[in-house]
Design an enzyme around this catalytic site. Sequence first.
Site, PDB file in Angstrom:
ATOM      1  N   ARG A  96       0.795  -1.177  -0.079  1.00 27.80           N
ATOM      2  CA  ARG A  96       0.091   0.079  -0.053  1.00 27.80           C
ATOM      3  C   ARG A  96       0.814   1.255   0.073  1.00 27.80           C
ATOM      4  NH1 ARG A  96      -4.869   1.827   4.309  1.00 27.80           N
ATOM      5  NH2 ARG A  96      -5.099   3.998   3.351  1.00 27.80           N
ATOM      6  N   ASN A 150     -10.304  -4.537  -1.027  1.00 27.96           N
ATOM      7  CA  ASN A 150      -9.989  -3.519  -2.038  1.00 27.96           C
ATOM      8  C   ASN A 150      -9.265  -4.085  -3.100  1.00 27.96           C
ATOM      9  OD1 ASN A 150     -11.768  -1.198  -1.862  1.00 27.96           O
ATOM     10  ND2 ASN A 150     -10.801  -0.941   0.241  1.00 27.96           N
ATOM     11  N   ASP A 173     -17.817   0.548   3.201  1.00 28.00           N
ATOM     12  CA  ASP A 173     -18.680   1.219   4.163  1.00 28.00           C
ATOM     13  C   ASP A 173     -18.585   2.652   4.203  1.00 28.00           C
ATOM     14  OD1 ASP A 173     -15.936   1.762   4.567  1.00 28.00           O
ATOM     15  OD2 ASP A 173     -15.740   0.626   6.500  1.00 28.00           O
ATOM     16  N   HIS A 203     -16.312   3.889  -4.378  1.00 25.41           N
ATOM     17  CA  HIS A 203     -15.620   5.184  -4.242  1.00 25.41           C
ATOM     18  C   HIS A 203     -15.655   6.204  -5.152  1.00 25.41           C
ATOM     19  CE1 HIS A 203     -12.813   2.828  -1.159  1.00 25.41           C
ATOM     20  NE2 HIS A 203     -14.001   2.745  -0.984  1.00 25.41           N
ATOM     21  N   TYR A 268     -14.673  10.183  -1.777  1.00 26.59           N
ATOM     22  CA  TYR A 268     -13.520   9.838  -2.833  1.00 26.59           C
ATOM     23  C   TYR A 268     -13.572  10.689  -4.023  1.00 26.59           C
ATOM     24  CZ  TYR A 268     -11.997   5.874  -0.106  1.00 26.59           C
ATOM     25  OH  TYR A 268     -11.413   5.159   0.912  1.00 26.59           O
ATOM     26  N   ARG A 288      -0.710   8.291   3.891  1.00 26.46           N
ATOM     27  CA  ARG A 288      -1.533   7.590   4.753  1.00 26.46           C
ATOM     28  C   ARG A 288      -1.106   6.135   5.439  1.00 26.46           C
ATOM     29  NH1 ARG A 288      -5.051   7.378   8.715  1.00 26.46           N
ATOM     30  NH2 ARG A 288      -6.526   5.700   8.653  1.00 26.46           N
TER      31      ARG A 288
HETATM   32  P1  NAD Z   1      -4.408  -5.427   6.933  1.00 28.55           P
HETATM   33  O1  NAD Z   1      -3.305  -5.240   6.147  1.00 28.55           O
HETATM   34  O2  NAD Z   1      -4.272  -4.963   8.262  1.00 28.55           O
HETATM   35  O3  NAD Z   1      -4.734  -6.993   7.164  1.00 28.55           O
HETATM   36  C1  NAD Z   1      -5.155  -7.685   6.054  1.00 28.55           C
HETATM   37  C2  NAD Z   1      -4.817  -9.333   6.092  1.00 28.55           C
HETATM   38  O4  NAD Z   1      -4.835 -10.044   5.161  1.00 28.55           O
HETATM   39  C3  NAD Z   1      -3.148  -9.438   6.646  1.00 28.55           C
HETATM   40  O5  NAD Z   1      -3.206 -10.041   7.664  1.00 28.55           O
HETATM   41  C4  NAD Z   1      -2.711 -10.160   5.534  1.00 28.55           C
HETATM   42  O6  NAD Z   1      -1.703 -11.240   5.958  1.00 28.55           O
HETATM   43  C5  NAD Z   1      -3.836 -11.052   4.782  1.00 28.55           C
HETATM   44  N1  NAD Z   1      -3.702 -11.179   3.633  1.00 28.55           N
HETATM   45  C6  NAD Z   1      -3.262 -10.952   2.514  1.00 28.55           C
HETATM   46  N2  NAD Z   1      -3.016 -11.791   1.448  1.00 28.55           N
HETATM   47  C7  NAD Z   1      -3.836 -12.696   1.699  1.00 28.55           C
HETATM   48  C8  NAD Z   1      -4.126 -13.835   0.959  1.00 28.55           C
HETATM   49  N3  NAD Z   1      -4.165 -13.979  -0.525  1.00 28.55           N
HETATM   50  N4  NAD Z   1      -4.958 -14.766   1.751  1.00 28.55           N
HETATM   51  C9  NAD Z   1      -5.293 -14.518   2.975  1.00 28.55           C
HETATM   52  N5  NAD Z   1      -4.830 -13.614   3.756  1.00 28.55           N
HETATM   53  C10 NAD Z   1      -4.258 -12.605   3.028  1.00 28.55           C
HETATM   54  O7  NAD Z   1      -5.432  -4.877   6.210  1.00 28.55           O
HETATM   55  P2  NAD Z   1      -6.885  -3.755   6.578  1.00 28.55           P
HETATM   56  O8  NAD Z   1      -6.278  -2.437   6.537  1.00 28.55           O
HETATM   57  O9  NAD Z   1      -7.186  -4.345   7.964  1.00 28.55           O
HETATM   58  O10 NAD Z   1      -7.930  -4.004   5.609  1.00 28.55           O
HETATM   59  C11 NAD Z   1      -8.351  -5.429   5.231  1.00 28.55           C
HETATM   60  C12 NAD Z   1      -9.117  -5.124   4.093  1.00 28.55           C
HETATM   61  O11 NAD Z   1     -10.284  -4.472   4.229  1.00 28.55           O
HETATM   62  C13 NAD Z   1      -8.258  -4.184   2.946  1.00 28.55           C
HETATM   63  O12 NAD Z   1      -8.461  -4.870   1.733  1.00 28.55           O
HETATM   64  C14 NAD Z   1      -8.776  -2.920   3.050  1.00 28.55           C
HETATM   65  O13 NAD Z   1      -8.766  -2.216   1.852  1.00 28.55           O
HETATM   66  C15 NAD Z   1     -10.446  -3.504   3.299  1.00 28.55           C
HETATM   67  N6  NAD Z   1     -11.243  -2.334   3.631  1.00 28.55           N
HETATM   68  C16 NAD Z   1     -12.604  -2.342   2.960  1.00 28.55           C
HETATM   69  C17 NAD Z   1     -13.288  -1.322   3.382  1.00 28.55           C
HETATM   70  C18 NAD Z   1     -14.575  -1.240   2.433  1.00 28.55           C
HETATM   71  O14 NAD Z   1     -15.069  -0.335   2.399  1.00 28.55           O
HETATM   72  N7  NAD Z   1     -14.649  -1.904   1.401  1.00 28.55           N
HETATM   73  C19 NAD Z   1     -13.352  -0.744   4.569  1.00 28.55           C
HETATM   74  C20 NAD Z   1     -12.195  -0.949   5.502  1.00 28.55           C
HETATM   75  C21 NAD Z   1     -11.233  -1.856   5.052  1.00 28.55           C
HETATM   76  C1  G6P Z   2     -12.842   3.814   3.899  1.00 31.74           C
HETATM   77  C2  G6P Z   2     -13.276   3.024   2.546  1.00 31.74           C
HETATM   78  C3  G6P Z   2     -12.381   1.603   2.308  1.00 31.74           C
HETATM   79  C4  G6P Z   2     -10.936   2.041   2.582  1.00 31.74           C
HETATM   80  C5  G6P Z   2     -10.626   2.856   4.000  1.00 31.74           C
HETATM   81  C6  G6P Z   2      -9.379   3.250   4.092  1.00 31.74           C
HETATM   82  O1  G6P Z   2     -13.483   3.058   4.910  1.00 31.74           O
HETATM   83  O2  G6P Z   2     -14.671   2.651   2.321  1.00 31.74           O
HETATM   84  O3  G6P Z   2     -12.939   1.082   1.255  1.00 31.74           O
HETATM   85  O4  G6P Z   2     -10.185   0.776   2.708  1.00 31.74           O
HETATM   86  O5  G6P Z   2     -11.589   3.772   3.808  1.00 31.74           O
HETATM   87  O6  G6P Z   2      -9.063   3.518   5.416  1.00 31.74           O
HETATM   88  P1  G6P Z   2      -7.799   3.647   5.888  1.00 31.74           P
HETATM   89  O7  G6P Z   2      -8.007   4.120   7.492  1.00 31.74           O
HETATM   90  O8  G6P Z   2      -7.231   2.462   6.010  1.00 31.74           O
HETATM   91  O9  G6P Z   2      -7.031   4.753   5.300  1.00 31.74           O
HETATM   92 MN    MN Z   3     -14.824   1.353   0.631  1.00 37.07          MN
END
Ligand code: NAD
Ligand code: G6P
Ligand code: MN
Length: 446
Positions: A96, A150, A173, A203, A268, A288
């Site tokens: 990232r 994502n 979310d 987004h 976004y 970030r």
């Molecule tokens: P993070 O890096 O803390 O955790 C992600 C975990 O995924 C890690 O422990 C990593 O080892 C694991 N991982 C990576 N590749 C993998 C694979 N191929 N198989 C199994 N495990 C695997 O990440 P985070 O900041 O907690 O975010 C998690 C996800 O949630 C991200 O994709 C983030 O973008 C997403 N997110 C989405 C929203 C949304 O609105 N859609 C909101 C918040 C977070």
């Molecule tokens: C929002 C978006 C997520 C994104 C996150 C990033 O929740 O909906 O898709 O992954 O923000 O937040 P962060 O705190 O990781 O920058």
């Molecule tokens: Mn999102």
Amino acid sequence: MTDKRRFSVVIAGGGSTFTPGFVLNLIQSEDKFPLRKLKFYDNDAERQEKIGAACAIIMKERAPQVEFEYTTDPAEAFSDVDFVLGSIRVGKYHMRSLDEKLPLKYGVNGQETTGPGGMAYGLRSVPAIVEIIDYMEKYSPKAWMVNYSNTIAIVSEGVRRLRPHSRVINICDMPIDLMSRMAKIVGLHDYHDLDFVYYGLNHFGWWKHVYDKKTGKDYMPELKKYVAKNGYYVGGDYDQDTEDSWVETFKKAADCYALEPNTLPNTYMQYYYYPHYEVATANPHFTRTDEILEYRQKIVFGECARIVKEGTAKNNMWDRNAIHSEYIVEICHAIAYNTREKFLANVPNNGAICNMPDDCIVEVPCLFGANGVEPLVVGEAGRFQRALMMQQVTCEQLVVDAYVEKSYTKLWEAFALNKTVPDGLIAKKILDDMIPANKPYWPDLK
Ligand code: NAD
Ligand code: G6P
Ligand code: MN
């Protein structure tokens, strides 16, 4: 007769920073969405161990009736589950950070899910999500996957093309976070009190209407007045834990609203409307990701270590509800009990936005139930919105073309077409920097 079913859930990406908060939320929602089993799955045993060991203590203290385990073995993780929650970050924060910093080297915005960084992340996620879908279909073919890994727009397009019949729902979310702010602004309790018409891409979207769910009162005039001045920033207690970059983002929505005042924007849109500002105010050496490493990740892992050391989760930091996890529990509940509640999902358009092509992925309101999601028609996109969406959604499709065809040119086109990138040569330079960095995750592009 009351429904006595209890559910088995696996969190894919158990080592996620959001996992402990989510676990606490699941426990607190026991009356609404009861569990029999909770599992974590991750491909990084060491990272997951830190979160898993703390969550084992939380589960033992708060929900001893629920079987709990964490594993890196797909057969163990995906057997006998009703829900798979997708929370993986392929390449973790290290990648990232590069997604954010490499474009900035060339004066292009660096952001997790937007611009070249977002496309790079999406291309890493597609094969990993397909792998998880395949595990789910092999070991628990009746399960549903609620995915929020994502870059959702690209993951959704990848799933549409590569696993079109899979039981996967791709969600975000951000609109819920913003609707919680809207509820606060108009003096309501929370987002459940609001009804909405929203459309766009992930987004990348706009509210056409925001109503009071009970009375039908139109809140758009009041909200527009507020957002024009303050964006979605609320301040006070509400924002006491909001990190600086998010405060900026919520405030910046005022400028986004100014450009298109018929609707209310997703935050976004700032990256597409004002890319020069984003670059000018960015610090290419502290993005970030660095803020998260110093704040969220440090706090989450520190708290987990404390729980393990003290052997108890009393007074832990997650006892307060987080919107992100509350929302996912609600979605699982709607599917489990066929409530047909309205949430947003990323789905093939098929007429939902009347003046967009059928086969592109859009984010629109859907009814959620036992058979998945049923998109609702939202009418026409404005002229301005439609043109922006066509450009952006084409980038997202080109990224998936690049994956399927292993095509360098398609990915270059995706970067060059993006609104955040001013020039084809700059697109090429960013891409050429990203290829070696993404070698473990991307296909070999020819
Ligand atoms: P993070 O890096 O803390 O955790 C992600 C975990 O995924 C890690 O422990 C990593 O080892 C694991 N991982 C990576 N590749 C993998 C694979 N191929 N198989 C199994 N495990 C695997 O990440 P985070 O900041 O907690 O975010 C998690 C996800 O949630 C991200 O994709 C983030 O973008 C997403 N997110 C989405 C929203 C949304 O609105 N859609 C909101 C918040 C977070
Ligand atoms: C929002 C978006 C997520 C994104 C996150 C990033 O929740 O909906 O898709 O992954 O923000 O937040 P962060 O705190 O990781 O920058
Ligand atoms: Mn999102």
